[in-house]
Structures are given as structure tokens and as C-alpha cells.
Design an enzyme around this catalytic site. Structure first.
Site, PDB file in Angstrom:
ATOM      1  N   LYS A   1       0.814  -1.214   0.000  1.00 25.45           N
ATOM      2  CA  LYS A   1       0.000   0.000   0.000  1.00 25.45           C
ATOM      3  C   LYS A   1       0.848   1.265   0.000  1.00 25.45           C
ATOM      4  O   LYS A   1       0.469   2.274  -0.581  1.00 25.45           O
ATOM      5  CB  LYS A   1      -0.946  -0.014   1.196  1.00 25.45           C
TER       6      LYS A   1
ATOM      7  N   GLU B   1      -4.330   6.492   7.964  1.00 20.61           N
ATOM      8  CA  GLU B   1      -4.824   7.559   7.111  1.00 20.61           C
ATOM      9  C   GLU B   1      -6.103   8.124   7.696  1.00 20.61           C
ATOM     10  O   GLU B   1      -6.763   7.515   8.540  1.00 20.61           O
ATOM     11  CB  GLU B   1      -5.049   7.062   5.680  1.00 20.61           C
TER      12      GLU B   1
ATOM     13  N   HIS C   1     -15.866  -4.226   6.880  1.00 23.42           N
ATOM     14  CA  HIS C   1     -15.002  -3.798   5.779  1.00 23.42           C
ATOM     15  C   HIS C   1     -15.085  -4.714   4.573  1.00 23.42           C
ATOM     16  O   HIS C   1     -14.190  -4.732   3.744  1.00 23.42           O
ATOM     17  CB  HIS C   1     -13.542  -3.661   6.234  1.00 23.42           C
TER      18      HIS C   1
ATOM     19  N   ARG D   1      -6.270  -7.922 -10.123  1.00 20.70           N
ATOM     20  CA  ARG D   1      -6.888  -9.228 -10.385  1.00 20.70           C
ATOM     21  C   ARG D   1      -8.351  -8.983 -10.754  1.00 20.70           C
ATOM     22  O   ARG D   1      -8.830  -7.856 -10.685  1.00 20.70           O
ATOM     23  CB  ARG D   1      -6.831 -10.077  -9.124  1.00 20.70           C
TER      24      ARG D   1
END
Lengths: 153, 501, 501, 153
Positions: free
Chosen positions: B116, B204, B239, B296
């Protein structure tokens, strides 16, 4: 015929009478179709088709887009299962134990954390009470259905 | 040219890919662990080869074993599906080194996007907007905690901790109150190490009230990189997406063009090849920020297929064979919604459920697509992801698509295993879902204390009567075959402490 | 405004309409004969009302009984589906007279188009091209024979005799040799009288090598009449369509525009309202001729829905409620194919078959739609039309659609009743089907001596082994439930003299 | 275990041997899956899944996209059914009788016309031969399975 069921934690007695091909319960009528599904006529004139399947002692019933799980219990038998016991929902590993024997806890308080299916699951107290026994420690493997923590009043 | 595709996956996505191979006239190889013997996907392949081993690591994640099977059976391409090895650059490299086509982007692109922090930096450099936040490089727990505490003051609350190698919500923690930060860091790190073998975390700003909007991209080896419009996947629990749609209800042509251009830039920045998804947060003011790129095929790819008319898996096969993609200009039509049917207890924090699929009757009719890897009589075990099926609808308008989804969910009968079908059905009636005011906090906002079904007394009474009639008529004896066709002592009813699906 | 729709039909089309009602938020009423109790369609309605009577005439064709049920249960609209009362002008009139919305065109339009001779004359007058041929008005057998013999010399051979009130291939005879004309006239007349109570026949030139191409039209009460492109339905057996597709493989934009314009003119000539189909013969030189107009929803409407994105049944409901249709400009995309699954013996001149659907497993996955009224465990009886299901696929191109159809048919398992699945599967491999060189004589041309399946010795040996293993393992005892859940002494195996489906 | 089957009008004997969970027939192997379907391994290394269902005496088998109807017969029993007899394929009515007792007919020759399911069905001679008995006349109702015409050599 009288049956004793448990639904949503409550015991219910249901008596259905047979009238030829029909079954009656108050003003409700029902009939078993040839494929094993059941057509229910209620007082509003609607008829709906229900699916049912028994798995273990539980009847799974689909009607009106809802599913109900209705446990068949033997009349007079003890209300057997895990009342007051926190059981492992699936096989896994204990990551953290947050309480000790004798500790007073509040409803919703975190008792322990276990890992299963690659996710952490938090086992919380369902009611206020006292922890009477913690059966596992950090790192223990548990099997599905194992009672993790026992609680009293 | 490709002749024989090995599908290194299982369940519904393996079915999806194997069918595409069959339609493309390609030979296919399914690989399966012992506990998947007899699964639907093993029957859709030209040949099905058993994997040796008990754990996922020994089977579906066992690169060496998979490569050996590929060599033995003459596979000249490997499709990884999603999950499992799909985003493992080392596997992609090993496949290529073995002289086999890798159906996906280059190992380099996977690596750049898989981490990330690297992805954020690459995107910043390419001019793609990213969320305000900071990468934490520290490897040990103490150092990480102090670095995050420090960064959190610059980033601001509420904030989100994410596993640097993460995905699927694992190793992710939302923190609203600084008092909970330290415990959250520990939990996220622990989960990240367990799931990905990499404890790095980044922090974040949590953009509350934002939409999760992602752009599907396709790139071939003939120099074309295109986008196929967006999907909105804001509605999530734990999530994980449960309700996905295309187009996004608030999308405009101008915004789509800008987001599409950003997504194409993101793909081109890593010389992307194949199908990929660039995820963005779309803030209520119309600003959008890069979240991550999934290198993907995506679980929710069908909604894009329904509105654009593209067949993304066939395009993957074409691109991997070195052919140009067959997609023409973007032409979106109508509206598509996908819901994910999970074996889970929506009344108990969506805890995974297991059991037999004693009855599994899917709805049929116009505008309905079902992507599934299970059938009536199958057993839902704790071995794999609890997703049972994806139910996808298409209709000329969003309103009609929602109507169709409600009808389809009402007709869907699954007995023997607790599922989220009723939860999904009630979700379709939620005011914000109906009006398109969906954001990533919808489920916790609408059901802060968890969800319970609402039903009439008449439904409950009828259900009790049905149970009584079923018992009286001895239906369980004629159904015995169904419920007991499974080996093993698994009985979910001893253990699930609430019984409402 | 419409609130409650009574569906005066059964089986798959009733399911299609009832689901559309449910999606539109309308109440619905299913009506069913005793032998349809428990059928899928009865479960999809808000309420299901039994019809009194034993024969079709006493039940689904019983106008008075249907109108009484409509009144008793507050229906404010009636949808007739196809077949049954759908093209009965007197019923449409009776519905309207009862103050109920008729979901279809006016009785006048039905009448004009229902009588083939009137339709031909109306179309001629409207400037729509018709096939060379002659109407025979004579009512008695002798007069009719001499009139047709005379006309046949002007029309020329090969010729086609058609029941004037006909449909579905009943009362239709192809005559190639004048020697057979008289017997053919008698047969056609007899069948026409039995099926429609009207023995009138007309004769027309048989245009061999032509394609059957039909145009879907929609007209609302706000002055809009549009077409939704064409379907090609050339592949027929016993004059009934089995393989339908959109678009037509040889269609050009210019030809579509001309045929569409002719179809719109045809509809406007009778002040048409609702969904309808104008059928044409398309000769190999590009000339096209009006065949007939079907003043109802068509069996093969799904292929148009798949390529245009329109929902024809929802549009019917909107139009009947006095709303404008929601269709925008014609926008065809990709290719769709429908095959009709019949319970019939394709090796024995497509003779209808009956039996239990001991196993009924439909294929799933992307681009697949199944419209059916049956489920596993249902019984196929001789009471109604032997169509079990419509399997529809969509794909970006015709080639991919054929590939998808082959895959879907291979996956479709129906045991206990002989079906045409394998026939359809081999049809998809036929050279002329693959190249799009389909015409109305394809089946008799390709299989002049009837069709038999081709299979490998390995398949046959495996099947014998499977039977032996099934018997040895006693699978029939555990399956007993399935095969014997039906009452009645029907056993198709005593009587079908060939056993290959 | 040895079974006698009839397929396509021919008698076949099939012997399968059990080896633990597997069944063997020459080099073919088969195994019954938990859901009752059967996996067959043939010599080319492919494995395919077959569905089977028994209705009456007939095993319906789906394999390789084909369906086979395989009748289980008792070893040594007479080959019972309608050999040489033209039976009604479904309930209906006789519309026309084209032949009489004793008449010589050729294979394919029209014997009678019946109406069923609103369609006319033409019953033709399956082989050359002599009509030994016509069992119905014009207008008769027939039941499914009724022998309409009997033929000899």
C-alpha cells in the site's frame, strides 16, 4: 397433535388438528403439497407456500421471505443447551483472555478474543453477571461448541 | 496462443473462470483440496486434479504443488481468480519462469500495487490524488506505536489503520478516540502478521460519509488501456462489500471521465496488463482519492459486465494469449446490483455460519444472474470464505433493479445454514439505499446496535404452524436423505447462540 | 392506474408476468386448474385462485369463470400471456365491458390481425408487402377443395395451406406434390376445426430457403409506436420455433430500418396499443413479406429484452395503465439466443413426452437466463403444452453466444422425462447454424430421416457402468422419494417405443 | 455384481466389482459421491460426473451432455413389452384407421392417425409385415400404452 418448540429462546406449544388432507390451527389451514412444501391459508385469504427442512432437532421454515429456526423439544425435557455459557462459534484459537474466575462483568463486556476463519472474534458477556469459570487460556485450540466461559448471576 | 488453463482457485470464481474457458474452447484444469472433492467447480473443468495436503497453505497456496500439476498436465496458462495466490508477485514470477502464461499483470505491477505504501507513492508521483495519510515504516511493535501516535496528530481523527499488505478487511481498525489507538494498533498488527506475514501498518484519515467507487480497467499488450466505468461498493460490513452496483447513483458523465482517466493513469504508471480495479473514495464534495488497485479480477466484476456488455474473464483470456481485447467504446446501459450471500448470522455481528444446504433454491427469470459454487446438498464448512453466492440483477433503471432484487431475494430459499438473505432483503428497503445516499458507514449508521429482522405475527404464527405440520406429517423422515447426506459431526445448532438468520 | 393484475395463464409465461407484477409493486392473482395446484406460478402471485372444471375449456379458456374471479378479487387488469385467450377479441371485449383493463391491443386490432385473410388485406392496403397467395372463403369441404385446387395453379408449388384462424402450426400443411393436395386440405381443415372451430384455410406460395424474421413493436396511448429490432426464428420443427436469436445474422442497418418501418406501419394500420410482433419471411434476395401479426407477448420475447435492454412485460403494464412507455431510442447490443426445451422425443418426430422431472438442474452463470414454470419433482403431464423452459443466453458476439449456449446445454440435466436438450445441443454445432445460414427448412434439410444422437463408445460404456453402480449401490432406494412423489399410474416407459431422448 | 440391462432394444450384461469406495469395470473406475452423483474415471485420465435417477425400471443417466435410458431387466425374464405392437404414445382419439386385419404392409406405411395433445400423430409400421389385429376403430378413445395394432411377419 401437540408439539413443543423453542423459538427465539422461548418455549411454545403448538397443536395442529388433522382434517382429511388439511391441517388446522385456529383459523389457519395448511396442506402438505406433493413435493413436501406446505401451503398455508391464513385469515386474510392469502395463501403462501412454505419450505421446511429439519436439520438435527431444528425445523428451518421459509415463509414470506423470512426464515425461522424452530427447535423441536421433547415435552418436559430440560432446557438443555448453553444458557449462560459462551461457546466457540467455530474451531479456532484463543488469542486473549480478558477476565478471570470470579470477576464481575457487565453485559457487553469483552471476555476473550478468539481467531477463527482468519478473523478475530470478540466474545462478550450476554448479560451482567459473574464469571464462574474460564475454561481456556491464551493460545489454546478450541473446537466448535466448546464452552469458553461459564457465568452465573 | 493458450490451449489449457489451470485455475488456481475454488468455489464460485473457479466456476466462473472454468465456464469461460469452456466457452472459449480451451481445455481447463481444476485443482481441489480433499474437502472440495465433488464441489461444483471440479465438475466444470476438463480434468480435476486433487491437491495433497490438509491446510490451505499445503493446498491452494502451495505454489510448488500447483506448478507441478500444471507441468504434469500440460497447462500453458494459470488463472489465479481472486484471493489465494492472485496477488502474489512471487507466484506470478514463478509461473512465468516455468514458461507458463500468467493471467494477470506483471509481477512488478502486482508488487507496486500490493504494497500500500509503494502504491500510494507511485500514485502521488503519477498525479493521481491520494488520501491524506502517512506510511509507517517501523517494523517492531513499540517503534510502530510511537510513530503512529505521532503521525495521528498530523493526520487527525477519525483515522483508519490498515495492514500494508492487507485486503479484505483483515488487519484494519477504525479509531475514533485517541484512547483506543494503542490497542487498535496492536490488534491490527497481530492480524496483519497472522494473515499476511507482514506487520506493517499505515494510518490515514477516515473520510466519513464517503462513497467507495472503483473503476474497472482493462489493458492489453497491443497498447490499449481503457476503463469500463465505475462500480459503487459503499455498503460494507466488517469492511467487506455486501451490496455493489453500477453505475454509481451520483455519477455524472464529467466525473466518470475524470475518474476513468485517473484510473487509466494509475494502470499505465505500472505498465498494467489485464483486468484490474482502481478503488477510490468519493467524498460528498465530489473530490476523489486513490485507495488501492486490485491487480486481479474482482468479486463484484459482474455488475460491470451487466451494464457494459463486456465479458471480463474472456477478455483476460484474450489478453493473456496476446490478442487485442475485443471491447469497443464504453457503452453503459441500465443498472445492475450485486449482493453477496454469505453464510453468516447478520443478527450476531455477521459471524460466519456453517451447516448443510438442506434446501438451496435460487430465483430465476429475466435480469437475474447467479454466480455460485454451491448446490443444494452441499455442506458449508469453516474451511473457506463463507460467501455462498453472488446474486446479480440487471434492469433498465436503478429503481427497477432494486425492485427486481427484492423479488429475487424473497424467492431465494436457503435452509439448513444461516445466511444474510433477509438482511440483504431489508437493506433493499432502506431509505438511503433506495435514494442512493449510500456511504461506507451505512450499515453501522442504520443498525448501530446490530440488525434484527422485522416480521409480522402472522408470519411467525404461520412458521410455527408449518413446523408443527412438518413434524406431524413426518416430513423429516422423507427428507432424511438431505439432512444426513453429510459426514462428520458438525451440528451448528449446538453452538450458535442465536438462531435467527 | 392499475393495482391488481389477474394473469389468465399458467406455466412459464405466468411466472414471467407475475414476477413483473411483483417487481412493479402490483398485487397479482394467479388462476389455476386443479392439475396445476402447487405449480410454481401459483406461488408467485399475491393470491392464487383455483378454477373449477376439468378440461381446458372449463378452466383456462372459461371466460365467464375468469371474469367472475377477477370481479370477486378486485382485479383491475387482466394479462392473458400467450396462447389461451390472448388473441380472443371477444374476451378482450368482455374484459373491457367489465370495466377491467385489458393488457393488450383493442379487440378490433386483435380481430383484424387474428383473421389471416383480413390481416393480409389490411396489410396490402397499408402498403406492407405480403406473400403471393390466395384467400379461400369457402366453408364446406367440397367447395374448399375445388377452390384450392384451382388457386394452387396460380400460386404454384411448393405451397402452404394454413388455417385462417390458426397459429402454432396447427392446421398447417406443406404440399410439394399436387397428388397430395386433397389429403392435405382435409387434414388441415380437420385440425383447424378441432383447434379453432373454424375450418377456413388459405393457400400461399411456400418461399423455401427464406428466413423467419419478426419485428417487435411497442405502442403506447401517448402516440408513440416504435420497433425494437428483429428476432430471427427460422429454425422450426413441426412449424414451431425451437431456436430464436437477435439480431438476425444477415441483418443490415438499412434492412432493419425498412423492416422496422413496415412493422410500425402494420401496427399503426390497426391503431395498435401494447406489445406486438410483426412476422415476416425474409427471402434470400433481401425481399421481405408480411406473414402475420401476433397481438400479444411472444414466447421468444426474451432475446429482444437481452439485446435491447427493454423489459417488454413491464412496458405492457405501463402502457395498459395509460403511462407512456419508458423505452428510449433503439440500442441493440451483443447477441442473444433462446432455445425452447420441450418434453419431447427428438428421435421420434418430436413426439411429446411425459414423466416426472426426477432431476432438473439448470445451468447458471454469466449471460444465462432461464424462464421456466417447472422445478425438480414436478410431473410433466399430457394436459398442456410440452414446453418446459426457455434457456436464453447473451454474449457480446454471436460466436460467443453460441459457445455459451453449448456450455449451458451441456450442464443442463433433466432426468425422468425425455427432452430435446441433446438435439438442441447438436443443433448448436450444425454448420449452417454456426454460419447463420438458417432458414425455415433447416431441420428437415439437415435431418431428413430424423435425428439420432451421436455419442462415443466411452460415453455409452460409462453410462452402462453408472447404471450398474447406481443399481448396486441401491441409489434408487434413497431416491425413491423423488420418483414416486407423484400420484397416478403414468409410466412413460411402457409405451415410448424408443428410449433415446 | 452382475446386472442385465436393456438399452436401445438390446440386452447387455454389466458386471461391476466393488473395491472399497470404488467400483470397477475393466479399466474404468467409479465412485458414488455423497450427494448421490457418480464420478467416473476412464482410461484417458478424464473424470466426469454422472447424474442418475431410476424411474420405474429405467435408469436415466446423464453423462458427457448425453442422456441414456437404461432399463433394468430381471436376468432370464421374457423381453416383455410391445415388440411388434404399436402402442398409443399418450391418451387420445383414433381419427382414421388405414389398414385391416391380415393386410400386408411395408415399413413406414401409415397404419392409423390419432389425435392427442391437439396434434395429429401418424402411427406407421416399424417393419415390413402383416397386420394381425387392429384393436380400435375410428372415433375410439385410447389410453396411453394401449396396443393399437398388432403385427406379425
Amino acid at each position: 397433535m401437540m408439539h413443543e418448540f423453542k423459538i427465539n429462546g422461548e418455549m411454545v406449544e403448538v397443536t395442529v388438528a388433522r382434517d382429511g388432507q388439511d391441517w388446522l390451527l385456529g383459523e389457519y389451514q395448511a396442506r402438505v403439497l406433493t413435493d413436501g412444501r406446505i401451503m398455508v391459508h391464513t385469515t386474510d385469504g392469502r395463501s403462501r407456500i412454505a419450505h421446511s427442512a429439519k436439520v438435527g432437532d431444528v425445523w428451518w421454515v421459509h415463509i414470506d421471505g423470512h426464515i425461522f429456526c424452530i427447535e423441536k423439544t421433547e415435552a418436559g425435557s430440560a432446557d438443555g443447551d448453553s444458557e449462560g455459557g459462551m461457546t466457540a462459534p467455530m474451531p479456532g484459537k484463543i488469542l486473549e483472555v480478558k477476565v478471570a474466575d470470579g470477576q464481575t462483568v457487565e453485559a457487553g463486556e469483552l471476555l476473550l478474543v478468539m481467531e477463527a476463519m482468519k478473523m478475530e472474534h470478540r466474545i462478550v458477556a450476554p448479560t451482567d453477571g459473574v464469571v464462574t469459570k474460564v475454561n481456556f487460556s491464551m493460545g489454546d485450540q478450541v473446537q466448535q461448541g466448546d464452552v469458553l466461559v461459564e457465568m452465573g448471576e | 496462443m493458450i490451449n489449457t488453463v489451470l485455475v488456481a482457485n475454488r468455489g464460485e470464481i473457479a466456476c466462473r473462470i472454468l465456464r469461460a474457458c469452456s466457452e472459449a474452447g480451451l481445455n481447463s484444469i481444476a485443482i481441489y483440496a480433499e474437502n472440495d472433492a465433488g464441489s461444483l467447480f471440479t465438475e466444470l473443468a476438463t480434468i480435476a486434479v486433487p491437491l495433497v495436503g490438509d491446510t490451505i497453505g499445503e493446498t491452494y497456496l502451495n505454489q510448488q504443488q500447483i506448478l507441478t500439476i500444471a507441468a504434469e498436465h500440460g497447462a500453458d496458462a494459470i488463472h489465479p481468480g481472486f484471493g489465494f495466490l492472485s496477488e502474489r508477485a512471487d507466484f506470478a514470477q514463478a509461473v512465468i519462469d516455468a514458461g507458463i502464461n500468467w493471467i494477470g499483470p506483471s509481477p512488478h505491477a502486482i508488487e507496486m500495487m500490493g504494497d500500500k505504501m509503494t502504491a500510494r507513492m507511485t500514485m502521488k508521483a503519477a498525479g493521481v490524488p491520494v488520501i491524506p495519510g502517512e506510511e509507517i515504516e517501523s517494523e517492531d511493535e513499540a517503534g510502530m506505536i510511537s510513530a503512529i501516535v505521532e503521525a495521528s496528530e498530523r493526520v487527525g481523527y477519525p483515522l483508519l489503520l490498515k495492514a500494508s499488505s492487507g485486503g479484505g478487511g483483515k488487519g484494519m481498525r477504525k479509531v475514533e478516540d485517541p484512547a483506543n489507538l494503542e490497542e487498535a494498533i496492536k490488534g491490527a498488527r497481530r492480524e496483519a502478521i497472522a494473515a499476511f506475514g507482514d506487520g506493517r501498518v499505515y494510518v490515514e484519515r477516515l473520510l466519513t460519509g464517503s462513497k467507495h467507487v472503483e473503476i474497472q480497467v482493462l489493458a492489453d499488450t497491443h497498447g490499449r488501456t481503457i476503463h469500463l466505468g465505475e462500480r459503487e461498493c459503499s455498503v460494507q460490513r466488517r469492511h467487506q462489500k455486501v451490496f455493489e452496483e453500477a453505475p454509481c447513483p451520483v455519477m455524472t458523465d464529467g466525473l466518470r471521465a475524470r475518474m476513468g482517466e485517473a484510473a487509466v493513469m494509475a494502470a499505465q504508471a505500472v505498465d498494467y496488463v489485464g483486468a484490474g480495479t482502481v478503488e477510490f473514495l468519493l467524498a460528498s464534495n465530489g473530490e476523489f482519492f486513490f485507495l488501492e488497485m486490485n491487480t486481479r479480477i474482482q468479486v463484484e466484476h459482474p455488475v460491470t459486465e451487466m451494464v457494459t456488455g463486456a465479458d471480463l474473464v474472456r477478455e483476460q483470456l484474450r489478453i493473456a494469449a496476446g490478442e487485442p481485447m475485443s471491447c469497443g467504446n464504453l457503452m453503459m446501459r441500465g443498472h445492475s446490483i450485486e449482493v453477496r450471500l454469505y453464510a453468516e448470522d447478520a443478527t450476531n455481528n455477521f459471524l460466519p455460519a456453517i451447516g448443510p444446504l438442506a434446501v438451496f433454491r435460487a430465483p430465476t427469470g429475466p435480469g437475474i444472474r447467479l454466480d455460485t459454487g454451491v448446490r443444494e446438498g452441499d455442506m458449508v464448512t469453516p474451511n473457506y470464505d463463507p460467501m455462498l453466492a453472488k446474486l446479480i440483477v440487471w434492469a433498465p433503471s436503478r429503481e427497477e433493479a432494486l425492485e427486481r432484487m427484492r423479488r429475487a431475494l424473497d424467492e431465494f430459499v436457503v435452509l439448513g445454514t444461516t445466511t444474510n438473505i433477509r438482511f440483504l432483503r431489508e437493506l433493499c428497503d432502506n431509505r438511503d439505499v433506495v435514494s442512493g445516499r449510500t456511504d461506507t458507514t451505512l450499515i453501522e449508521r442504520v443498525w448501530p446496535n446490530g440488525w434484527t429482522p422485522t416480521y409480522s405475527d402472522s408470519s411467525l404464527d404461520s412458521a410455527l404452524m408449518v413446523a408443527a405440520v412438518s413434524e406431524s406429517a413426518g416430513l423429516h423422515r422423507t427428507q432424511a436423505q438431505k439432512a444426513e447426506s453429510n459426514d462428520g459431526p458438525i451440528s451448528p445448532f449446538q453452538t450458535l447462540n442465536r438462531r435467527y438468520p
